[in-house]
Design an enzyme around this catalytic site. Structure first.
Site, PDB file in Angstrom:
ATOM      1  N   ALA A   6       1.548 -21.415  10.423  1.00  0.00           N
ATOM      2  CA  ALA A   6       0.490 -21.071  11.371  1.00  0.00           C
ATOM      3  C   ALA A   6      -0.848 -21.277  10.679  1.00  0.00           C
ATOM      4  CB  ALA A   6       0.647 -19.622  11.827  1.00  0.00           C
ATOM      5  N   MET A   7      -1.651 -22.192  11.187  1.00  0.00           N
ATOM      6  CA  MET A   7      -2.905 -22.578  10.528  1.00  0.00           C
ATOM      7  C   MET A   7      -4.078 -22.210  11.432  1.00  0.00           C
ATOM      8  SD  MET A   7      -1.732 -26.207   8.807  1.00  0.00           S
ATOM      9  CE  MET A   7      -3.144 -26.233   7.709  1.00  0.00           C
ATOM     10  N   SER A   8      -4.801 -21.169  11.057  1.00  0.00           N
ATOM     11  CA  SER A   8      -5.919 -20.676  11.866  1.00  0.00           C
ATOM     12  C   SER A   8      -7.177 -21.499  11.675  1.00  0.00           C
ATOM     13  CB  SER A   8      -6.213 -19.223  11.502  1.00  0.00           C
ATOM     14  OG  SER A   8      -6.711 -19.140  10.170  1.00  0.00           O
ATOM     15  N   GLY A  10      -8.670 -21.191   8.599  1.00  0.00           N
ATOM     16  CA  GLY A  10      -9.292 -20.483   7.496  1.00  0.00           C
ATOM     17  C   GLY A  10      -8.662 -20.832   6.163  1.00  0.00           C
ATOM     18  N   VAL A  11      -9.220 -20.273   5.103  1.00  0.00           N
ATOM     19  CA  VAL A  11      -8.763 -20.596   3.755  1.00  0.00           C
ATOM     20  C   VAL A  11      -7.374 -20.021   3.481  1.00  0.00           C
ATOM     21  CG1 VAL A  11      -9.946 -18.585   2.745  1.00  0.00           C
ATOM     22  CG2 VAL A  11      -9.404 -20.557   1.307  1.00  0.00           C
ATOM     23  N   ASP A  12      -7.072 -18.837   4.011  1.00  0.00           N
ATOM     24  CA  ASP A  12      -5.791 -18.202   3.699  1.00  0.00           C
ATOM     25  C   ASP A  12      -4.606 -18.996   4.251  1.00  0.00           C
ATOM     26  OD1 ASP A  12      -7.054 -16.063   2.408  1.00  0.00           O
ATOM     27  OD2 ASP A  12      -7.317 -14.977   4.279  1.00  0.00           O
ATOM     28  N   SER A  13      -4.679 -19.365   5.522  1.00  0.00           N
ATOM     29  CA  SER A  13      -3.559 -20.104   6.106  1.00  0.00           C
ATOM     30  C   SER A  13      -3.449 -21.500   5.506  1.00  0.00           C
ATOM     31  CB  SER A  13      -3.699 -20.179   7.624  1.00  0.00           C
ATOM     32  OG  SER A  13      -4.897 -20.825   8.006  1.00  0.00           O
ATOM     33  N   LEU A  32      -2.824 -22.215  16.857  1.00  0.00           N
ATOM     34  CA  LEU A  32      -2.632 -21.561  18.152  1.00  0.00           C
ATOM     35  C   LEU A  32      -3.939 -21.555  18.933  1.00  0.00           C
ATOM     36  CD1 LEU A  32      -0.432 -18.494  17.128  1.00  0.00           C
ATOM     37  CD2 LEU A  32       0.277 -20.797  17.797  1.00  0.00           C
ATOM     38  N   CYS A 101      -1.189  -8.738  18.686  1.00  0.00           N
ATOM     39  CA  CYS A 101      -1.117 -10.190  18.518  1.00  0.00           C
ATOM     40  C   CYS A 101       0.030 -10.570  17.589  1.00  0.00           C
ATOM     41  CB  CYS A 101      -2.443 -10.708  17.981  1.00  0.00           C
ATOM     42  SG  CYS A 101      -2.522 -12.511  17.836  1.00  0.00           S
ATOM     43  N   CYS A 202     -11.137 -10.816  17.487  1.00  0.00           N
ATOM     44  CA  CYS A 202     -11.388 -12.249  17.576  1.00  0.00           C
ATOM     45  C   CYS A 202     -11.941 -12.671  18.927  1.00  0.00           C
ATOM     46  CB  CYS A 202     -10.121 -13.037  17.249  1.00  0.00           C
ATOM     47  SG  CYS A 202      -8.790 -12.859  18.467  1.00  0.00           S
TER      48      CYS A 202
END
Length: 373
Positions: A6-8, A10-13, A32, A101, A202
Site C-alpha cells: 500500500a503506497m500512500s 509518503g516516505v514510510d510506505s 488507494l 480506515c 485526512c
C-alpha cells in the site's frame, strides 16, 4: 510471497515497499484513491491521498521497477469512514477515523481484493512490529507489538486487526526510527525522502473538524448546561462540535463563572445539550467498551493490561475482562482515574508491548476514590 504494498505517496510506505522487495517478495504497488475530488496539490502537511500523493507513489514504484496501480475505494471510504465519522459525532461520540480506515479499508477491502487477485499479503508503512513465536500446537503464532520508535508507534490504530488479518500483514518499518527511514529513503534516491508527514484527519485537510461537520449537519442551536447545578451557562450551534475534555472554543461568558476553568464533561445528543463542569468531573476509572476485536485469543477471566485511549497517549495500568453475557463487550477498571475519556474513542489493551485487542468506548464511570491523573 506475492505482496501488495500500500503506497500512500509518503516516505514510510515508499521504504516499506522497497524493504519488501529487498526481502525477495514479488511486490506490486497500490495507491488507494479515497476521494473522488482529491485536491490537485497538497497545501500543507495535513491530509493525504491527493493527486500529488498518487504521483509521488508512482515515481517510487517506477524507481523500484515494480508494477503500480491505483485502486478506487472512494465509495467504500465515504460509507465506512466518513459517514461513520459524521454519525458518531451526531450521536454525541468521538470516533477515531484512522482505526475505522484500518479496519474497513486497508485490512478489509484492500486485503480482500488482494487475496481475491491471488496475492498472499499486504504490506504498509505503519510503525508496528509483528513478532512470530511457536504456539502450543506447534503452529507459528503472529503477534502485534509496539514499534521500536515510541514517538511514531502506530500499534494503537492497528488494534482492530484480528488473527487472520495479522497472518496476511507486514509492517517492515517497526524495527526502525523515523529519522533512519528518511536517511534510507534519501540513500535509495526517493524524491519523497524529505516530504512532510500527513497528520490529523485526512479528509479534513484544513483541520477544522467543527466547520466540516457543520457543513454536513447544519447548525443545531442548543444549550450549554452546568453539569452540577443544571443552570444554562451558554449556547452552542451544534452539540456534535464538542467532545469530552474539551476546554477551548466553548464560548462561555467568563464573567458569570468563577476563576476555575470549565470543560466539556458530557454531550447529550438526544437533548442537544453540552454539559459543562470543572476538571474534577472529568476523572474516570471505569470503562465499558463494545465492538471488541482481539489480536489473538480473547482474554479469559480478569487479566492485567495496559490501557491506552488515544493514538499517542499514555498507557495506564488496568485490569480487563470480557462480559460474561456478551463477548463483544469489554470491561476495563483503571488503577487510577484519567481525564477526558469520551464515548466513541477506542481503548486498546496491551500486555507489555503486545497488543491484546481493542474496543470502542461506550460509557465511563467512577468506581474508586483514587485521585485523577
Amino acid at each position: 510471497m506475492r505482496v501488495v504494498a500500500a503506497m500512500s505517496g509518503g516516505v514510510d510506505s515508499a521504504v516499506a515497499a522497497a524493504r519488501m522487495l529487498d526481502a525477495g517478495h514479488e511486490v506490486v504497488g497500490v495507491h488507494l484513491a479515497l476521494s473522488r475530488s482529491a485536491a490537485t496539490l497538497r497545501e500543507s502537511a495535513r491530509g493525504c491521498c491527493t493527486i500529488e500523493d498518487a504521483g509521488d507513489a508512482r515515481r517510487v514504484a517506477d524507481r523500484l521497477g515494480i508494477p503500480f496501480y491505483v485502486w478506487d475505494m472512494a465509495e467504500r471510504f465515504q460509507r465506512d469512514v466518513m459517514e461513520d465519522f459524521v454519525a458518531e459525532y451526531q450521536a454525541g461520540r468521538t470516533p477515531n477515523p484512522c482505526l475505522r480506515c484500518n479496519e474497513s479499508i486497508k485490512f478489509a477491502a484492500l486485503l480482500d481484493r488482494a487475496l481475491a487477485l491471488g496475492f498472499d499479503a499486504v504490506a504498509t508503512g505503519h510503525y508496528a512490529q509483528i513478532v512470530e513465536r511457536d504456539g502450543a500446537d506447534g503452529e507459528v503464532v503472529r503477534e502485534l507489538h509496539r514499534a521500536v520508535d515510541a514517538a511514531k508507534d502506530q500499534s494503537y490504530v492497528l488494534g482492530v486487526l484480528d488473527d487472520e488479518q495479522l497472518a496476511r500483514a507486514f509492517f517492515p518499518l517497526g524495527d526502525t526510527t523515523k529519522p533512519r527511514i528518511r536517511e534510507e529513503a534519501a540513500a535509495r534516491g526517493f524524491s519523497v525522502a524529505k516530504k512532510p508527514d500527513s497528520y490529523d484527519i485526512c479528509f479534513i485537510a484544513d483541520g477544522d473538524t467543527r466547520g466540516w461537520l457543520t457543513s454536513r449537519l447544519g447548525e443545531q442551536p442548543g444549550e450549554m448546561v452546568d453539569a452540577v447545578s443544571g443552570e444554562v451557562v451558554g449556547e452552542h450551534r451544534g452539540s456534535y462540535g464538542f467532545t469530552v475534555g474539551q476546554r477551548r472554543g466553548l464560548g462561555l461568558d467568563r464573567s458569570s463563572l468563577d476563576a476555575e476553568p470549565r470543560y466539556v464533561v458530557g454531550v447529550e445528543a438526544s437533548t442537544n445539550r453540552v454539559l459543562i463542569g470543572t476538571q474534577d468531573l472529568l476523572g474516570v476509572d471505569v470503562i465499558e467498551a463494545d465492538h471488541a476485536r482481539w489480536c489473538g485469543a480473547a482474554p479469559v477471566g480478569e487479566v492485567r493490561v495496559g490501557a491506552q485511549v488515544r493514538a499517542h497517549g499514555e498507557e495506564y495500568p488496568a485490569k480487563a475482562w470480557v462480559d460474561e453475557h456478551d463477548p463483544e463487550v469489554v470491561h476495563v477498571r483503571l488503577d487510577s482515574r484519567i481525564r477526558g475519556v469520551a464515548p466513541g474513542q477506542s481503548v486498546v489493551l496491551y500486555d507489555g508491548t503486545r497488543v491484546v485487542g481493542s474496543a470502542t468506548i461506550a460509557s465511563t464511570d467512577r468506581a474508586s476514590v483514587t485521585s485523577p491523573r
